[in-house]
Scaffold this motif. Structure first.
Motif, PDB file in Angstrom:
ATOM      1  N   VAL A  56       0.666  -1.270   0.276  1.00 35.55           N
ATOM      2  CA  VAL A  56       0.192  -0.029  -0.437  1.00 35.55           C
ATOM      3  C   VAL A  56       1.056   1.072  -0.017  1.00 35.55           C
ATOM      4  O   VAL A  56       1.980   1.152   0.654  1.00 35.55           O
ATOM      5  CB  VAL A  56      -0.908   0.082   1.322  1.00 35.55           C
ATOM      6  CG1 VAL A  56      -2.004   1.500   1.281  1.00 35.55           C
ATOM      7  CG2 VAL A  56      -2.049  -1.168   1.696  1.00 35.55           C
ATOM      8  N   GLU A  57       0.498   2.033  -0.770  1.00 38.19           N
ATOM      9  CA  GLU A  57       1.341   3.573  -0.986  1.00 38.19           C
ATOM     10  C   GLU A  57       0.427   4.754  -0.740  1.00 38.19           C
ATOM     11  O   GLU A  57      -0.958   4.689  -1.461  1.00 38.19           O
ATOM     12  CB  GLU A  57       2.940   3.282  -1.882  1.00 38.19           C
ATOM     13  CG  GLU A  57       1.212   3.486  -3.479  1.00 38.19           C
ATOM     14  CD  GLU A  57       2.297   3.137  -4.348  1.00 38.19           C
ATOM     15  OE1 GLU A  57       3.498   3.209  -4.690  1.00 38.19           O
ATOM     16  OE2 GLU A  57       1.745   2.724  -6.016  1.00 38.19           O
ATOM     17  N   ARG A  58       0.706   5.853  -0.604  1.00 39.60           N
ATOM     18  CA  ARG A  58       0.233   6.881  -0.106  1.00 39.60           C
ATOM     19  C   ARG A  58       0.799   7.835  -1.850  1.00 39.60           C
ATOM     20  O   ARG A  58       2.624   8.307  -1.015  1.00 39.60           O
ATOM     21  CB  ARG A  58       0.906   7.946   1.855  1.00 39.60           C
ATOM     22  CG  ARG A  58      -0.416   8.296   1.538  1.00 39.60           C
ATOM     23  CD  ARG A  58      -0.377   8.994   3.129  1.00 39.60           C
ATOM     24  NE  ARG A  58      -0.552   8.299   4.459  1.00 39.60           N
ATOM     25  CZ  ARG A  58      -1.555   7.677   4.477  1.00 39.60           C
ATOM     26  NH1 ARG A  58      -2.799   9.194   4.131  1.00 39.60           N
ATOM     27  NH2 ARG A  58      -1.901   6.991   5.574  1.00 39.60           N
ATOM     28  N   ASP A  59       0.520   8.900  -2.375  1.00 41.04           N
ATOM     29  CA  ASP A  59       0.680   9.384  -2.854  1.00 41.04           C
ATOM     30  C   ASP A  59       0.608  11.172  -2.348  1.00 41.04           C
ATOM     31  O   ASP A  59       0.654  10.951  -1.257  1.00 41.04           O
ATOM     32  CB  ASP A  59       0.345   9.548  -4.192  1.00 41.04           C
ATOM     33  CG  ASP A  59      -1.593  10.129  -3.610  1.00 41.04           C
ATOM     34  OD1 ASP A  59      -1.731  10.986  -2.998  1.00 41.04           O
ATOM     35  OD2 ASP A  59      -2.366   9.846  -4.571  1.00 41.04           O
ATOM     36  N   GLU A  60       1.326  11.584  -3.023  1.00 38.52           N
ATOM     37  CA  GLU A  60       1.062  13.146  -2.144  1.00 38.52           C
ATOM     38  C   GLU A  60       0.174  14.457  -1.503  1.00 38.52           C
ATOM     39  O   GLU A  60      -0.130  14.821  -0.885  1.00 38.52           O
ATOM     40  CB  GLU A  60       2.222  14.508  -3.779  1.00 38.52           C
ATOM     41  CG  GLU A  60       3.386  14.023  -4.327  1.00 38.52           C
ATOM     42  CD  GLU A  60       3.769  14.858  -5.286  1.00 38.52           C
ATOM     43  OE1 GLU A  60       3.071  15.489  -5.588  1.00 38.52           O
ATOM     44  OE2 GLU A  60       5.164  14.531  -5.719  1.00 38.52           O
TER      45      GLU A  60
ATOM     46  N   LEU B 257      -4.472   6.875  -1.079  1.00 39.55           N
ATOM     47  CA  LEU B 257      -4.474   5.710  -0.716  1.00 39.55           C
ATOM     48  C   LEU B 257      -4.362   4.809  -2.138  1.00 39.55           C
ATOM     49  O   LEU B 257      -5.338   4.766  -2.547  1.00 39.55           O
ATOM     50  CB  LEU B 257      -4.422   5.315   0.607  1.00 39.55           C
ATOM     51  CG  LEU B 257      -3.976   5.097   1.862  1.00 39.55           C
ATOM     52  CD1 LEU B 257      -4.038   4.090   2.936  1.00 39.55           C
ATOM     53  CD2 LEU B 257      -2.230   5.554   2.576  1.00 39.55           C
ATOM     54  N   HIS B 258      -3.065   3.699  -2.287  1.00 42.26           N
ATOM     55  CA  HIS B 258      -3.423   3.170  -3.072  1.00 42.26           C
ATOM     56  C   HIS B 258      -2.238   1.973  -2.793  1.00 42.26           C
ATOM     57  O   HIS B 258      -1.634   1.657  -1.910  1.00 42.26           O
ATOM     58  CB  HIS B 258      -2.935   3.541  -4.778  1.00 42.26           C
ATOM     59  CG  HIS B 258      -3.276   5.300  -5.857  1.00 42.26           C
ATOM     60  ND1 HIS B 258      -3.195   5.497  -5.173  1.00 42.26           N
ATOM     61  CD2 HIS B 258      -4.821   4.838  -6.393  1.00 42.26           C
ATOM     62  CE1 HIS B 258      -3.783   7.469  -5.226  1.00 42.26           C
ATOM     63  NE2 HIS B 258      -4.396   6.353  -6.019  1.00 42.26           N
TER      64      HIS B 258
ATOM     65  N   PHE C 285      -5.193  -0.212  -7.250  1.00 42.89           N
ATOM     66  CA  PHE C 285      -6.290   0.135  -6.472  1.00 42.89           C
ATOM     67  C   PHE C 285      -6.498   1.600  -5.937  1.00 42.89           C
ATOM     68  O   PHE C 285      -5.760   1.160  -4.988  1.00 42.89           O
ATOM     69  CB  PHE C 285      -6.912  -1.341  -5.884  1.00 42.89           C
ATOM     70  CG  PHE C 285      -6.836  -2.286  -7.403  1.00 42.89           C
ATOM     71  CD1 PHE C 285      -8.437  -2.517  -7.719  1.00 42.89           C
ATOM     72  CD2 PHE C 285      -6.205  -3.303  -7.169  1.00 42.89           C
ATOM     73  CE1 PHE C 285      -8.317  -3.303  -8.546  1.00 42.89           C
ATOM     74  CE2 PHE C 285      -6.377  -4.563  -7.841  1.00 42.89           C
ATOM     75  CZ  PHE C 285      -7.634  -4.929  -8.817  1.00 42.89           C
ATOM     76  N   ALA C 286      -7.068   2.044  -6.240  1.00 41.85           N
ATOM     77  CA  ALA C 286      -7.876   3.512  -5.060  1.00 41.85           C
ATOM     78  C   ALA C 286      -8.411   2.742  -3.294  1.00 41.85           C
ATOM     79  O   ALA C 286      -9.368   1.898  -3.995  1.00 41.85           O
ATOM     80  CB  ALA C 286      -8.544   4.840  -6.010  1.00 41.85           C
ATOM     81  N   VAL C 287      -7.337   3.226  -2.818  1.00 42.45           N
ATOM     82  CA  VAL C 287      -8.337   2.722  -1.886  1.00 42.45           C
ATOM     83  C   VAL C 287      -9.333   4.200  -0.561  1.00 42.45           C
ATOM     84  O   VAL C 287      -8.702   5.414  -1.104  1.00 42.45           O
ATOM     85  CB  VAL C 287      -7.255   2.718  -0.286  1.00 42.45           C
ATOM     86  CG1 VAL C 287      -7.748   2.225   1.006  1.00 42.45           C
ATOM     87  CG2 VAL C 287      -6.435   1.273  -0.485  1.00 42.45           C
TER      88      VAL C 287
ATOM     89  N   ALA D 237      -9.697   3.513   4.588  1.00 50.83           N
ATOM     90  CA  ALA D 237      -8.135   4.189   4.895  1.00 50.83           C
ATOM     91  C   ALA D 237      -7.954   3.468   6.047  1.00 50.83           C
ATOM     92  O   ALA D 237      -6.333   3.383   6.362  1.00 50.83           O
ATOM     93  CB  ALA D 237      -7.437   5.470   3.849  1.00 50.83           C
ATOM     94  N   PRO D 238      -8.356   3.920   6.918  1.00 49.48           N
ATOM     95  CA  PRO D 238      -8.188   4.069   8.435  1.00 49.48           C
ATOM     96  C   PRO D 238      -7.691   1.932   9.208  1.00 49.48           C
ATOM     97  O   PRO D 238      -6.942   1.640   9.453  1.00 49.48           O
ATOM     98  CB  PRO D 238      -8.960   3.715   9.282  1.00 49.48           C
ATOM     99  CG  PRO D 238     -10.076   4.882   8.838  1.00 49.48           C
ATOM    100  CD  PRO D 238      -9.429   4.873   7.282  1.00 49.48           C
TER     101      PRO D 238
END
Length: 288
Positions: free
Chosen positions: A256-260, A264-265, A275-277, A282-283
């Motif tokens: 899972v990665e967080r963008d600017e 989360l994706h 895939f977008a979260v 997200a929690p």
């Protein structure tokens, strides 16, 4: 020091006379408040709120297109977590619900007005809004956390209020049997070829237009059954919902990665898709 701008509001109400009455009462009780627009349905309310970014939303619970709760949830999902933008508007729901639903609003610390709106009750709401002031977050992460909290609160509220919306039924449906196989159409065959896909092979279910995409490690299939109808038949420990239209196999999550912007994706093992979260889910990944 420059004078702060007047607070602004948007009213979402599908009955023009009720909308006009609320606007008139607000003008008498809170002259500084500028009503920027009146929306007649949930979809328009979301679009106008995103465009105008008012300080306060007065949302009728029962509206065409999207209910007030659905519109507020979609708006919270799409609201930009930008430190230079406004914080999410204060929410006031206008409802004709009974006392049980009102208790649900109070439990979630969401303000409400009962129809017909009474001047004395409206004054209390205005005083509450004025005490809270026009809030701005000091960082994008704080704004993102606030939006996630709002979505979770709205989700809980919807679960509490929704049962009072439907008539009581003397017949209780038995729980759906767990799904073992999905009967899927093979893309490009115009429905002339289907494949029986074992649920154990499914990596993700993803809504796309009128179809639900069924992704496995080596192929993609289509079904017409809405995700909301499939969810009760899926093992919630095996499949995690990460978006209103997306469910993924938990053990297939690679990272899972967080963008600017703070969103989360995630990526799954066995597929290159990203895939977008949703903020609502997200929690679940906060510890990561």
């Amino acid at each position: 020091m420059p004078k702060p701008p007047n607070p602004t509001a948007l009213i979402a109400e599908d009955e023009p006379l009720l909308a006009a009455a609320l606007q008139a009462e607000l003008a008498r009780a809170w002259p500084e408040l500028r009503v920027l627009s009146i929306a007649g349905d949930g979809h328009t309310a979301v679009a106008q709120a995103l465009a105008l970014q008012p300080d306060v939303l007065f949302f009728d619970i029962r509206m065409p297109g999207l209910s007030g709760l659905e519109a507020a949830a979609e708006l919270a999902e799409r609201w930009p977590a930008d430190v230079n933008g406004r914080a999410f508007p204060a929410l006031v729901f206008v409802t004709a619900y009974d006392q049980y639903a009102v208790q649900a609003f109070e439990a979630q610390a969401v303000d409400y007005l009962l129809k017909p709106v009474q001047p004395t009750r409206l004054q209390k709401t205005i005083e509450k809004l004025q005490r809270s002031g026009i809030e701005r977050r000091s960082s994008a992460s704080e704004m993102e956390f606030a939006l996630e909290t709002t979505l979770a609160r709205l989700s809980t509220l919807a679960a509490q209020v929704a049962p009072s919306e439907a008539p009581a039924s003397p017949v209780t449906s038995p729980p759906a049997a767990p799904l073992r196989t999905l009967v899927c159409s093979v893309p490009g065959t115009l429905g002339t070829k289907v494949r029986m896909v074992p649920v154990g092979e499914v990596l993700a279910l993803d809504a796309a237009d009128k179809y639900l995409r069924v992704l496995t490690a080596d192929a993609e299939y289509l079904i017409r059954t809405p995700l909301k109808d499939l969810l009760p038949q899926l093992d919630p420990t095996a499949f995690w919902q990460i978006h209103r239209g997306t469910v993924v196999r938990a053990e297939a999550i690679d990272f899972v990665e967080r963008d600017e912007s703070g969103r989360l994706h995630l990526r799954l093992r066995g597929t290159a898709e990203r895939f977008a979260v949703s903020r609502l889910y997200a929690p679940r990944f906060r510890a990561m």
